[in-house]
Design a protein around this motif. Sequence first.
Motif, PDB file in Angstrom:
ATOM      1  N   ASP A  76      16.559  21.628 -11.027  1.00 40.94           N
ATOM      2  CA  ASP A  76      15.371  22.432 -11.279  1.00 40.94           C
ATOM      3  C   ASP A  76      14.113  21.846 -10.640  1.00 40.94           C
ATOM      4  OD1 ASP A  76      16.562  23.109 -14.614  1.00 40.94           O
ATOM      5  OD2 ASP A  76      16.797  24.296 -12.781  1.00 40.94           O
ATOM      6  N   THR A  77      14.266  20.941  -9.694  1.00 43.83           N
ATOM      7  CA  THR A  77      13.127  20.327  -9.029  1.00 43.83           C
ATOM      8  C   THR A  77      13.231  20.577  -7.530  1.00 43.83           C
ATOM      9  OG1 THR A  77      13.001  18.583 -10.700  1.00 43.83           O
ATOM     10  CG2 THR A  77      11.894  18.170  -8.609  1.00 43.83           C
ATOM     11  N   VAL A  78      12.141  21.047  -6.928  1.00 43.92           N
ATOM     12  CA  VAL A  78      12.155  21.266  -5.492  1.00 43.92           C
ATOM     13  C   VAL A  78      12.197  19.910  -4.793  1.00 43.92           C
ATOM     14  CG1 VAL A  78       9.630  21.354  -5.312  1.00 43.92           C
ATOM     15  CG2 VAL A  78      11.036  22.446  -3.582  1.00 43.92           C
ATOM     16  N   THR A  79      13.049  19.806  -3.805  1.00 40.71           N
ATOM     17  CA  THR A  79      13.241  18.573  -3.061  1.00 40.71           C
ATOM     18  C   THR A  79      13.195  18.886  -1.572  1.00 40.71           C
ATOM     19  OG1 THR A  79      14.646  17.673  -4.828  1.00 40.71           O
ATOM     20  CG2 THR A  79      14.799  16.623  -2.680  1.00 40.71           C
ATOM     21  N   VAL A  80      12.529  18.024  -0.828  1.00 42.64           N
ATOM     22  CA  VAL A  80      12.478  18.191   0.619  1.00 42.64           C
ATOM     23  C   VAL A  80      13.182  16.998   1.264  1.00 42.64           C
ATOM     24  CG1 VAL A  80      10.198  17.082   0.864  1.00 42.64           C
ATOM     25  CG2 VAL A  80      10.994  18.699   2.594  1.00 42.64           C
ATOM     26  N   TYR A  81      13.935  17.288   2.317  1.00 42.80           N
ATOM     27  CA  TYR A  81      14.718  16.275   3.006  1.00 42.80           C
ATOM     28  C   TYR A  81      14.286  16.192   4.466  1.00 42.80           C
ATOM     29  CZ  TYR A  81      17.812  17.110  -0.974  1.00 42.80           C
ATOM     30  OH  TYR A  81      18.317  17.265  -2.242  1.00 42.80           O
ATOM     31  N   LEU A  82      14.490  15.028   5.056  1.00 46.02           N
ATOM     32  CA  LEU A  82      14.303  14.855   6.483  1.00 46.02           C
ATOM     33  C   LEU A  82      15.523  14.110   7.012  1.00 46.02           C
ATOM     34  CD1 LEU A  82      12.316  15.380   8.834  1.00 46.02           C
ATOM     35  CD2 LEU A  82      11.517  13.027   8.529  1.00 46.02           C
ATOM     36  N   GLN A  83      16.385  14.850   7.707  1.00 42.06           N
ATOM     37  CA  GLN A  83      17.545  14.244   8.341  1.00 42.06           C
ATOM     38  C   GLN A  83      17.120  13.765   9.712  1.00 42.06           C
ATOM     39  OE1 GLN A  83      20.865  13.709   7.353  1.00 42.06           O
ATOM     40  NE2 GLN A  83      21.001  12.628   9.305  1.00 42.06           N
ATOM     41  N   MET A  84      17.266  12.463   9.962  1.00 36.13           N
ATOM     42  CA  MET A  84      16.803  11.877  11.220  1.00 36.13           C
ATOM     43  C   MET A  84      18.013  11.320  11.973  1.00 36.13           C
ATOM     44  SD  MET A  84      13.342   9.937   9.888  1.00 36.13           S
ATOM     45  CE  MET A  84      14.249   8.778   8.870  1.00 36.13           C
ATOM     46  N   ASN A  85      18.270  11.893  13.129  1.00 34.79           N
ATOM     47  CA  ASN A  85      19.386  11.453  13.975  1.00 34.79           C
ATOM     48  C   ASN A  85      18.855  10.879  15.285  1.00 34.79           C
ATOM     49  OD1 ASN A  85      21.264  12.472  12.076  1.00 34.79           O
ATOM     50  ND2 ASN A  85      21.155  14.503  13.006  1.00 34.79           N
ATOM     51  N   SER A  86      19.715  10.170  15.982  1.00 35.97           N
ATOM     52  CA  SER A  86      19.355   9.597  17.287  1.00 35.97           C
ATOM     53  C   SER A  86      18.023   8.858  17.214  1.00 35.97           C
ATOM     54  CB  SER A  86      19.293  10.708  18.347  1.00 35.97           C
ATOM     55  OG  SER A  86      20.525  11.374  18.437  1.00 35.97           O
ATOM     56  N   LEU A  87      17.886   8.024  16.221  1.00 36.92           N
ATOM     57  CA  LEU A  87      16.622   7.331  15.995  1.00 36.92           C
ATOM     58  C   LEU A  87      16.296   6.375  17.131  1.00 36.92           C
ATOM     59  CD1 LEU A  87      16.969   6.837  12.176  1.00 36.92           C
ATOM     60  CD2 LEU A  87      15.003   7.877  13.297  1.00 36.92           C
ATOM     61  N   LYS A  88      15.001   6.280  17.415  1.00 40.24           N
ATOM     62  CA  LYS A  88      14.493   5.436  18.483  1.00 40.24           C
ATOM     63  C   LYS A  88      13.532   4.403  17.896  1.00 40.24           C
ATOM     64  CE  LYS A  88      14.472   9.451  21.595  1.00 40.24           C
ATOM     65  NZ  LYS A  88      13.626  10.287  22.487  1.00 40.24           N
ATOM     66  N   PRO A  89      13.334   3.302  18.583  1.00 40.27           N
ATOM     67  CA  PRO A  89      12.362   2.315  18.072  1.00 40.27           C
ATOM     68  C   PRO A  89      10.981   2.909  17.829  1.00 40.27           C
ATOM     69  CG  PRO A  89      13.704   1.340  19.791  1.00 40.27           C
ATOM     70  CD  PRO A  89      14.066   2.793  19.750  1.00 40.27           C
ATOM     71  N   GLU A  90      10.597   3.882  18.636  1.00 38.71           N
ATOM     72  CA  GLU A  90       9.270   4.498  18.451  1.00 38.71           C
ATOM     73  C   GLU A  90       9.188   5.375  17.209  1.00 38.71           C
ATOM     74  OE1 GLU A  90      11.174   4.538  21.220  1.00 38.71           O
ATOM     75  OE2 GLU A  90      10.986   6.455  22.282  1.00 38.71           O
ATOM     76  N   ASP A  91      10.302   5.597  16.532  1.00 38.39           N
ATOM     77  CA  ASP A  91      10.274   6.306  15.247  1.00 38.39           C
ATOM     78  C   ASP A  91       9.911   5.365  14.093  1.00 38.39           C
ATOM     79  OD1 ASP A  91      13.173   8.082  16.366  1.00 38.39           O
ATOM     80  OD2 ASP A  91      11.119   8.839  16.277  1.00 38.39           O
ATOM     81  N   THR A  92       9.803   4.092  14.378  1.00 38.47           N
ATOM     82  CA  THR A  92       9.448   3.120  13.340  1.00 38.47           C
ATOM     83  C   THR A  92       8.057   3.419  12.782  1.00 38.47           C
ATOM     84  OG1 THR A  92      10.827   1.376  14.282  1.00 38.47           O
ATOM     85  CG2 THR A  92       8.990   0.681  12.879  1.00 38.47           C
ATOM     86  N   ALA A  93       7.977   3.588  11.476  1.00 38.51           N
ATOM     87  CA  ALA A  93       6.715   3.942  10.827  1.00 38.51           C
ATOM     88  C   ALA A  93       6.944   4.008   9.319  1.00 38.51           C
ATOM     89  CB  ALA A  93       6.202   5.296  11.326  1.00 38.51           C
ATOM     90  N   VAL A  94       5.849   4.141   8.597  1.00 39.74           N
ATOM     91  CA  VAL A  94       5.923   4.520   7.187  1.00 39.74           C
ATOM     92  C   VAL A  94       5.895   6.039   7.139  1.00 39.74           C
ATOM     93  CG1 VAL A  94       4.876   4.372   4.917  1.00 39.74           C
ATOM     94  CG2 VAL A  94       4.791   2.407   6.459  1.00 39.74           C
ATOM     95  N   TYR A  95       6.860   6.614   6.463  1.00 35.19           N
ATOM     96  CA  TYR A  95       6.977   8.060   6.351  1.00 35.19           C
ATOM     97  C   TYR A  95       6.473   8.514   4.995  1.00 35.19           C
ATOM     98  CZ  TYR A  95       9.579   8.346  10.702  1.00 35.19           C
ATOM     99  OH  TYR A  95       9.936   8.310  12.035  1.00 35.19           O
ATOM    100  N   TYR A  96       5.607   9.536   5.015  1.00 34.28           N
ATOM    101  CA  TYR A  96       4.992  10.052   3.793  1.00 34.28           C
ATOM    102  C   TYR A  96       5.353  11.524   3.602  1.00 34.28           C
ATOM    103  CZ  TYR A  96       1.932   5.960   4.184  1.00 34.28           C
ATOM    104  OH  TYR A  96       1.432   4.681   4.280  1.00 34.28           O
ATOM    105  N   CYS A  97       5.593  11.872   2.372  1.00 34.70           N
ATOM    106  CA  CYS A  97       5.832  13.260   1.999  1.00 34.70           C
ATOM    107  C   CYS A  97       4.519  13.875   1.510  1.00 34.70           C
ATOM    108  CB  CYS A  97       6.878  13.285   0.885  1.00 34.70           C
ATOM    109  SG  CYS A  97       7.269  14.895   0.220  1.00 34.70           S
ATOM    110  N   ASN A  98       4.297  15.115   1.856  1.00 30.64           N
ATOM    111  CA  ASN A  98       3.094  15.844   1.408  1.00 30.64           C
ATOM    112  C   ASN A  98       3.508  17.222   0.946  1.00 30.64           C
ATOM    113  OD1 ASN A  98       0.331  17.499   2.864  1.00 30.64           O
ATOM    114  ND2 ASN A  98       0.174  16.152   1.110  1.00 30.64           N
ATOM    115  N   ALA A  99       2.911  17.683  -0.126  1.00 33.74           N
ATOM    116  CA  ALA A  99       3.209  19.018  -0.650  1.00 33.74           C
ATOM    117  C   ALA A  99       1.912  19.768  -0.895  1.00 33.74           C
ATOM    118  CB  ALA A  99       4.012  18.912  -1.943  1.00 33.74           C
ATOM    119  N   ASP A 100       1.922  21.031  -0.563  1.00 33.47           N
ATOM    120  CA  ASP A 100       0.753  21.892  -0.733  1.00 33.47           C
ATOM    121  C   ASP A 100       0.904  22.652  -2.043  1.00 33.47           C
ATOM    122  OD1 ASP A 100      -0.530  24.778   1.128  1.00 33.47           O
ATOM    123  OD2 ASP A 100      -1.372  23.611  -0.521  1.00 33.47           O
TER     124      ASP A 100
END
Length: 124
Positions: A76-100
Motif C-alpha cells: 500500500d505504499t508507492v515505491t519508485v525504482y531505478l534499475q541501473m545497468n552497464s554502469l560507468k565510473p562517471e555514474d559514481t554519485a550520491v543518488y537522491y529520490c524526490n517526490a512531488d
Amino acid sequence: QVQLVESGGGLVQPGGSLTLSCAPSGSIFGIHDMGWYRQAPGKQRELVAAITRGGITNYADSVKGRFTISRGIVNDTVTVYLQMNSLKPEDTAVYYCNADLRGIGLGVPGNDFWGQGTQVTVSP
C-alpha cells in the motif's frame, strides 16, 4: 514526520548493475511525479530520471538506454525504482529520490520532499 527512504546503493564494477528503491516511511496519498537525482563531488545535482503518476518517463541523455525508472505499489505504499545497468565510473554519485506532493514539479523551490541519499560507486 514521513520521509523518503532510499536503499540499494553500493560499490559495483564497471559494466555492473544496481537497483535503487525509494518509498515514503508512512502513508502518503496523491504523489505526483517521482524522480531520481544525483550529485557527484564538485558538481551540481542533476536529474537522472523521472516518472509521472501515469507512467510517462524522462531520462538524462547520459543514462538513456542504461537506466530504467519505474514505480509501483508495495504494501500500500508507492515505491519508485531505478534499475541501473552497464554502469560507468562517471555514474559514481550520491543518488537522491524526490517526490512531488503538491503538483509543482520535481526539484523546484517549494518541493522539499527528498530522501537522504544513497551512495553509488562504480570502480574496478
